[in-house]
Design a protein around this motif. Sequence first.
Motif, PDB file in Angstrom:
ATOM      1  N   CYS A  15       0.860  -1.195   0.000  1.00 36.76           N
ATOM      2  CA  CYS A  15       0.000   0.000   0.000  1.00 36.76           C
ATOM      3  C   CYS A  15       0.893   1.241   0.000  1.00 36.76           C
ATOM      4  O   CYS A  15       1.887   1.315   0.730  1.00 36.76           O
ATOM      5  N   CYS A  16       0.544   2.224  -0.822  1.00 37.26           N
ATOM      6  CA  CYS A  16       1.406   3.399  -0.980  1.00 37.26           C
ATOM      7  C   CYS A  16       1.227   4.424   0.134  1.00 37.26           C
ATOM      8  O   CYS A  16       2.116   5.248   0.366  1.00 37.26           O
ATOM      9  N   LEU A  17       0.086   4.364   0.862  1.00 34.66           N
ATOM     10  CA  LEU A  17      -0.221   5.403   1.839  1.00 34.66           C
ATOM     11  C   LEU A  17      -1.266   4.873   2.827  1.00 34.66           C
ATOM     12  O   LEU A  17      -2.073   4.014   2.464  1.00 34.66           O
ATOM     13  N   ASP A  18      -1.252   5.376   4.052  1.00 33.26           N
ATOM     14  CA  ASP A  18      -2.267   4.956   5.026  1.00 33.26           C
ATOM     15  C   ASP A  18      -3.667   5.179   4.460  1.00 33.26           C
ATOM     16  O   ASP A  18      -3.934   6.190   3.800  1.00 33.26           O
ATOM     17  N   SER A  26       0.700   2.432   5.341  1.00 30.01           N
ATOM     18  CA  SER A  26       1.646   2.585   4.249  1.00 30.01           C
ATOM     19  C   SER A  26       2.742   1.527   4.378  1.00 30.01           C
ATOM     20  O   SER A  26       3.321   1.340   5.445  1.00 30.01           O
ATOM     21  N   GLY A  27       3.000   0.805   3.297  1.00 32.94           N
ATOM     22  CA  GLY A  27       4.023  -0.231   3.304  1.00 32.94           C
ATOM     23  C   GLY A  27       3.500  -1.616   3.624  1.00 32.94           C
ATOM     24  O   GLY A  27       4.247  -2.604   3.533  1.00 32.94           O
ATOM     25  N   GLU A  28       2.218  -1.733   3.974  1.00 37.15           N
ATOM     26  CA  GLU A  28       1.636  -3.041   4.289  1.00 37.15           C
ATOM     27  C   GLU A  28       1.315  -3.797   2.989  1.00 37.15           C
ATOM     28  O   GLU A  28       0.800  -3.216   2.029  1.00 37.15           O
ATOM     29  N   VAL A  29       1.623  -5.090   2.956  1.00 35.77           N
ATOM     30  CA  VAL A  29       1.400  -5.904   1.756  1.00 35.77           C
ATOM     31  C   VAL A  29      -0.095  -6.092   1.525  1.00 35.77           C
ATOM     32  O   VAL A  29      -0.844  -6.482   2.430  1.00 35.77           O
ATOM     33  N   ILE A  30      -0.539  -5.778   0.309  1.00 33.25           N
ATOM     34  CA  ILE A  30      -1.960  -5.938  -0.027  1.00 33.25           C
ATOM     35  C   ILE A  30      -2.169  -6.972  -1.138  1.00 33.25           C
ATOM     36  O   ILE A  30      -3.312  -7.282  -1.485  1.00 33.25           O
ATOM     37  N   GLY A  31      -1.076  -7.491  -1.708  1.00 33.62           N
ATOM     38  CA  GLY A  31      -1.221  -8.482  -2.778  1.00 33.62           C
ATOM     39  C   GLY A  31       0.130  -8.775  -3.410  1.00 33.62           C
ATOM     40  O   GLY A  31       1.181  -8.378  -2.885  1.00 33.62           O
ATOM     41  N   TYR A  32       0.067  -9.447  -4.584  1.00 35.76           N
ATOM     42  CA  TYR A  32       1.297  -9.869  -5.272  1.00 35.76           C
ATOM     43  C   TYR A  32       1.117  -9.674  -6.771  1.00 35.76           C
ATOM     44  O   TYR A  32      -0.003  -9.758  -7.308  1.00 35.76           O
TER      45      TYR A  32
END
Length: 247
Positions: free
Chosen positions: A147-150, A197-203
């Motif tokens: 994720c690019c941003l909160d 922000s920075g949390e993995v949301i997919g691949y």
Amino acid sequence: MNDRFKFSSKKMSAVLSISLAVILAVTVTVLTVALALQSAPEPTPLPDDTPSDQQTPTPIPDDENNANNKEDEPKDPPIEKPDDENGKNDQETVVPVPDKPVWTTPVEGYLFKGHSDEELVYSLTLGDYRTHSGIDVSAEAGSEVKCCLDGTVEGVFYDPMMGYCVSVAHEGGMVSCYKNLGENIPESVKEGAKIKSGEVIGYVGESAMVEFSDEAHLHFEILVNDVAMDPLDYISYAENPDAPENE
């Protein structure tokens, strides 16, 4: 008769003698006092700096008089200000400063197709020219997409044209979209979930039908109030130095 006259004459002579003696004594006394007064020394005048009860007082200027009068006037007691005006309120409200947005690049890779909302870009898959609402970032299939941003997950869905997608809503009417993902979306990424922000949301996947002829990549979009913006205005990507056009 004659004897009595003789006696009276003697008495008169005695009275006259006494009177003349008294007059003479008074006259001598007066003359003596007058001569003494004339011969007495004149008093020495006092110098100017010698204190004297009869000296003329020096006038005080009006400014000094006013100052002295003001000092003598009763002073009003100081007005006590409330603690919050004096800055002594222990419970003073502190306005928090909002944190500066922290941006994260969604995936590690190189830019191979940029954003174009006016100039037409050739689609290798469709064989024609069309606008490109996002950017394509070259990356190996299975690479983490962050994720690019909160924000808050707005949607997790499958689009027949763009494959598996995740959209995240941010402050200020901004929405980030991650498309052409693999089907293995983390279970924590679901509609309404808070995400950092920075949390993995997919691949990275190859699920977009309109871009399947391209190499594995992430299709990334940013919309502000439903208007597609250039993601490179917010994050930066370098172009692949090994690409033919860069040789």
